[in-house]
Enzyme design. Structure first.
Site, PDB file in Angstrom:
ATOM      1  N   SER A  43     -21.110  67.037   1.041  1.00  0.00           N
ATOM      2  CA  SER A  43     -19.787  66.429   0.863  1.00  0.00           C
ATOM      3  C   SER A  43     -18.848  67.187  -0.070  1.00  0.00           C
ATOM      4  O   SER A  43     -17.661  66.920  -0.080  1.00  0.00           O
ATOM      5  CB  SER A  43     -19.948  65.007   0.331  1.00  0.00           C
ATOM      6  N   ASP A 328     -14.973  59.340  -7.190  1.00  0.00           N
ATOM      7  CA  ASP A 328     -15.954  58.256  -7.101  1.00  0.00           C
ATOM      8  C   ASP A 328     -17.165  58.637  -7.932  1.00  0.00           C
ATOM      9  O   ASP A 328     -17.057  59.494  -8.814  1.00  0.00           O
ATOM     10  CB  ASP A 328     -16.289  57.949  -5.627  1.00  0.00           C
ATOM     11  N   HIS A 331     -18.103  62.554  -6.725  1.00  0.00           N
ATOM     12  CA  HIS A 331     -17.177  63.571  -6.214  1.00  0.00           C
ATOM     13  C   HIS A 331     -15.924  63.730  -7.064  1.00  0.00           C
ATOM     14  O   HIS A 331     -15.332  62.736  -7.475  1.00  0.00           O
ATOM     15  CB  HIS A 331     -16.744  63.204  -4.794  1.00  0.00           C
TER      16      HIS A 331
END
Ligand SMILES: *[C@@H]1O[C@H](CO)[C@@H](O)[C@H](O)[C@H]1NC(C)=O
Ligand SMILES: *[C@@H]1O[C@H](CO)[C@@H](O)[C@H](O)[C@H]1NC(C)=O
Ligand SMILES: *[C@@H]1O[C@H](CO)[C@@H](O)[C@H](O)[C@H]1NC(C)=O
Ligand SMILES: *[C@@H]1O[C@H](CO)[C@@H](O)[C@H](O)[C@H]1NC(C)=O
Length: 351
Positions: A43, A328, A331
């Site tokens: 991610s 978050d 990230h």
């Protein structure tokens, strides 16, 4: 890294038309202009491969800064891939593989292809998404099918991001504390195998992302967001030490008196220094409470973007994502990536 509660439903993908305009790092001219960028990993670099709406990155408030709607990026805006693509002179970020597959068009692969899937590792972590070996298989198949010429491949750059999902998975599946060190060794060995394979497929400039100070990420520091977990940070240091040795070995095996082929992005020192300095003053990024994420669940059972059965939001969202390092629990925000990328550029100048 990513947390996804998987069900099945799909959002349309519009990512191939995203432009990298204002808000990304001011274009710095690299010494090397790749025709294409190929991306593997998780991610930190995925720009939209996971297209189930149950992925957090497919739900509000992901994407509120850029492109203005959830694009599958695990951030409020641009991620590492976007900043690197811009830095090396590409007009846009490479198209996510799942979007590209729908047409198979060479034109749409003009800037390269992004094979990264949020939540994946070098080993299996997030069923049914492809581990890095499988991602490289996708790439190999496209070469075998002449989607890319050998000139394309030789003049391209690969970005490889194994940013810790193997370790979250290990801990979540009750891996033993004694087994951690041998497991780190096996992860780094597998990273090394993967890097060598990408090189053998013809890519001559390969950038690998080191492990960040994972013990300082909001996930282990919640709910106070004050103190880093030093046990986890020492795991990252161990990983990075092995990675450095592995990359030095690869460079000594592959370079023929020329410039190196493999480069590490030192996420650990870079992010730690941004935390310590509460920002990156050189590029005007200020993060007063660097450990506190912009968006987080009202309790540990909820994550950024989650809603209850009545549709009530079960998370808090800051007013100014551009004042937060983390978006978050794992990230960075777009501004966080901007601040980080601008410090990492020194590594890339040697490319
Ligand atoms: C995903 O899409 C399905 C079908 O459109 C919908 O029923 C469901 O509520 C969506 N889930 C989320 C988390 O948005
Ligand atoms: C990656 O996934 C493939 C397909 O599921 C599997 O066969 C392979 O063993 C996995 N590789 C690693 C290194 O875990
Ligand atoms: C730090 O993280 C490790 C591994 O997840 C955990 O076992 C430990 O309890 C944490 N330490 C603190 C002080 O929270
Ligand atoms: C989280 O969920 C578990 C199981 O669903 C429940 O037992 C627990 O009370 C919840 N915790 C909080 C803080 O809501």
């Amino acid at each position: 890294m990513a947390s996804n509660n998987l069900l099945f439903s799909f959002l349309s993908l519009l990512l191939f038309s995203l432009h990298l305009g204002q808000g990304s790092s001011s274009p710095v001219h690299a010494h090397f202009y790749p025709l294409k960028l190929f991306v593997f990993g998780d991610s930190y670099v995925d720009t939209g491969n996971i297209n189930v709406n149950t992925s957090s990155a497919r739900n509000f408030p992901y994407g509120i800064t850029f492109p203005g709607f959830p694009s599958g990026r695990f951030s409020d805006g641009r991620v590492l891939t976007d900043f690197l693509a811009n830095y090396v002179g590409l007009k846009r970020s490479p198209i996510p593989f799942t979007a590209w597959k729908k047409t198979g068009s060479k034109l749409r692969a003009k800037c390269g292809i992004n094979f990264a899937f949020g939540g994946t590792g070098v080993f299996d972590t997030l069923y049914p998404f492809p581990n890095m070996t499988t991602q490289i298989n996708f790439f190999q198949n496209l070469i075998a099918n002449s989607i890319f010429t050998s000139y394309d491949i030789h003049s391209s750059i690969a970005l490889v991001s194994p940013s810790g999902n193997d370790y979250s998975f290990y801990l979540a599946t009750n891996g033993s504390p004694e087994g951690v060190k041998p497991f780190v060794i096996s992860v780094v060995n597998q990273i090394s195998v993967n890097l060598k394979r990408i090189y053998k497929l013809g890519v001559k400039k390969i950038v690998v992302v080191g492990l960040g100070p994972v013990g300082c990420y909001p996930s282990p520091t919640a709910p106070s967001f004050k103190k880093c977990n030093e046990t986890m940070n020492s795991l990252a240091v161990f990983h990075n030490t092995l990675l450095k040795q592995a990359v030095e070995k690869l460079n000594s095996e592959t370079k023929l008196g020329g410039s190196p082929n493999f480069f590490i992005l030192n996420m650990y020192d870079t992010v730690l220094s941004i935390i310590k300095n509460k920002g990156n003053p050189k590029v005007g990024a200020t993060f007063q409470t660097p450990l506190k994420p912009c968006c987080f669940g009202v309790s540990s059972n909820f994550s950024c973007g989650s809603v209850d059965e009545h549709g009530n939001k079960m998370y808090t969202l800051c007013k100014r994502p551009d004042l937060a390092l983390f978006w978050d629990t794992v990230h960075p925000t777009q501004k966080g990536w901007f601040a980080t990328f601008n410090s990492l550029i020194s590594t890339l100048k040697r490319i």
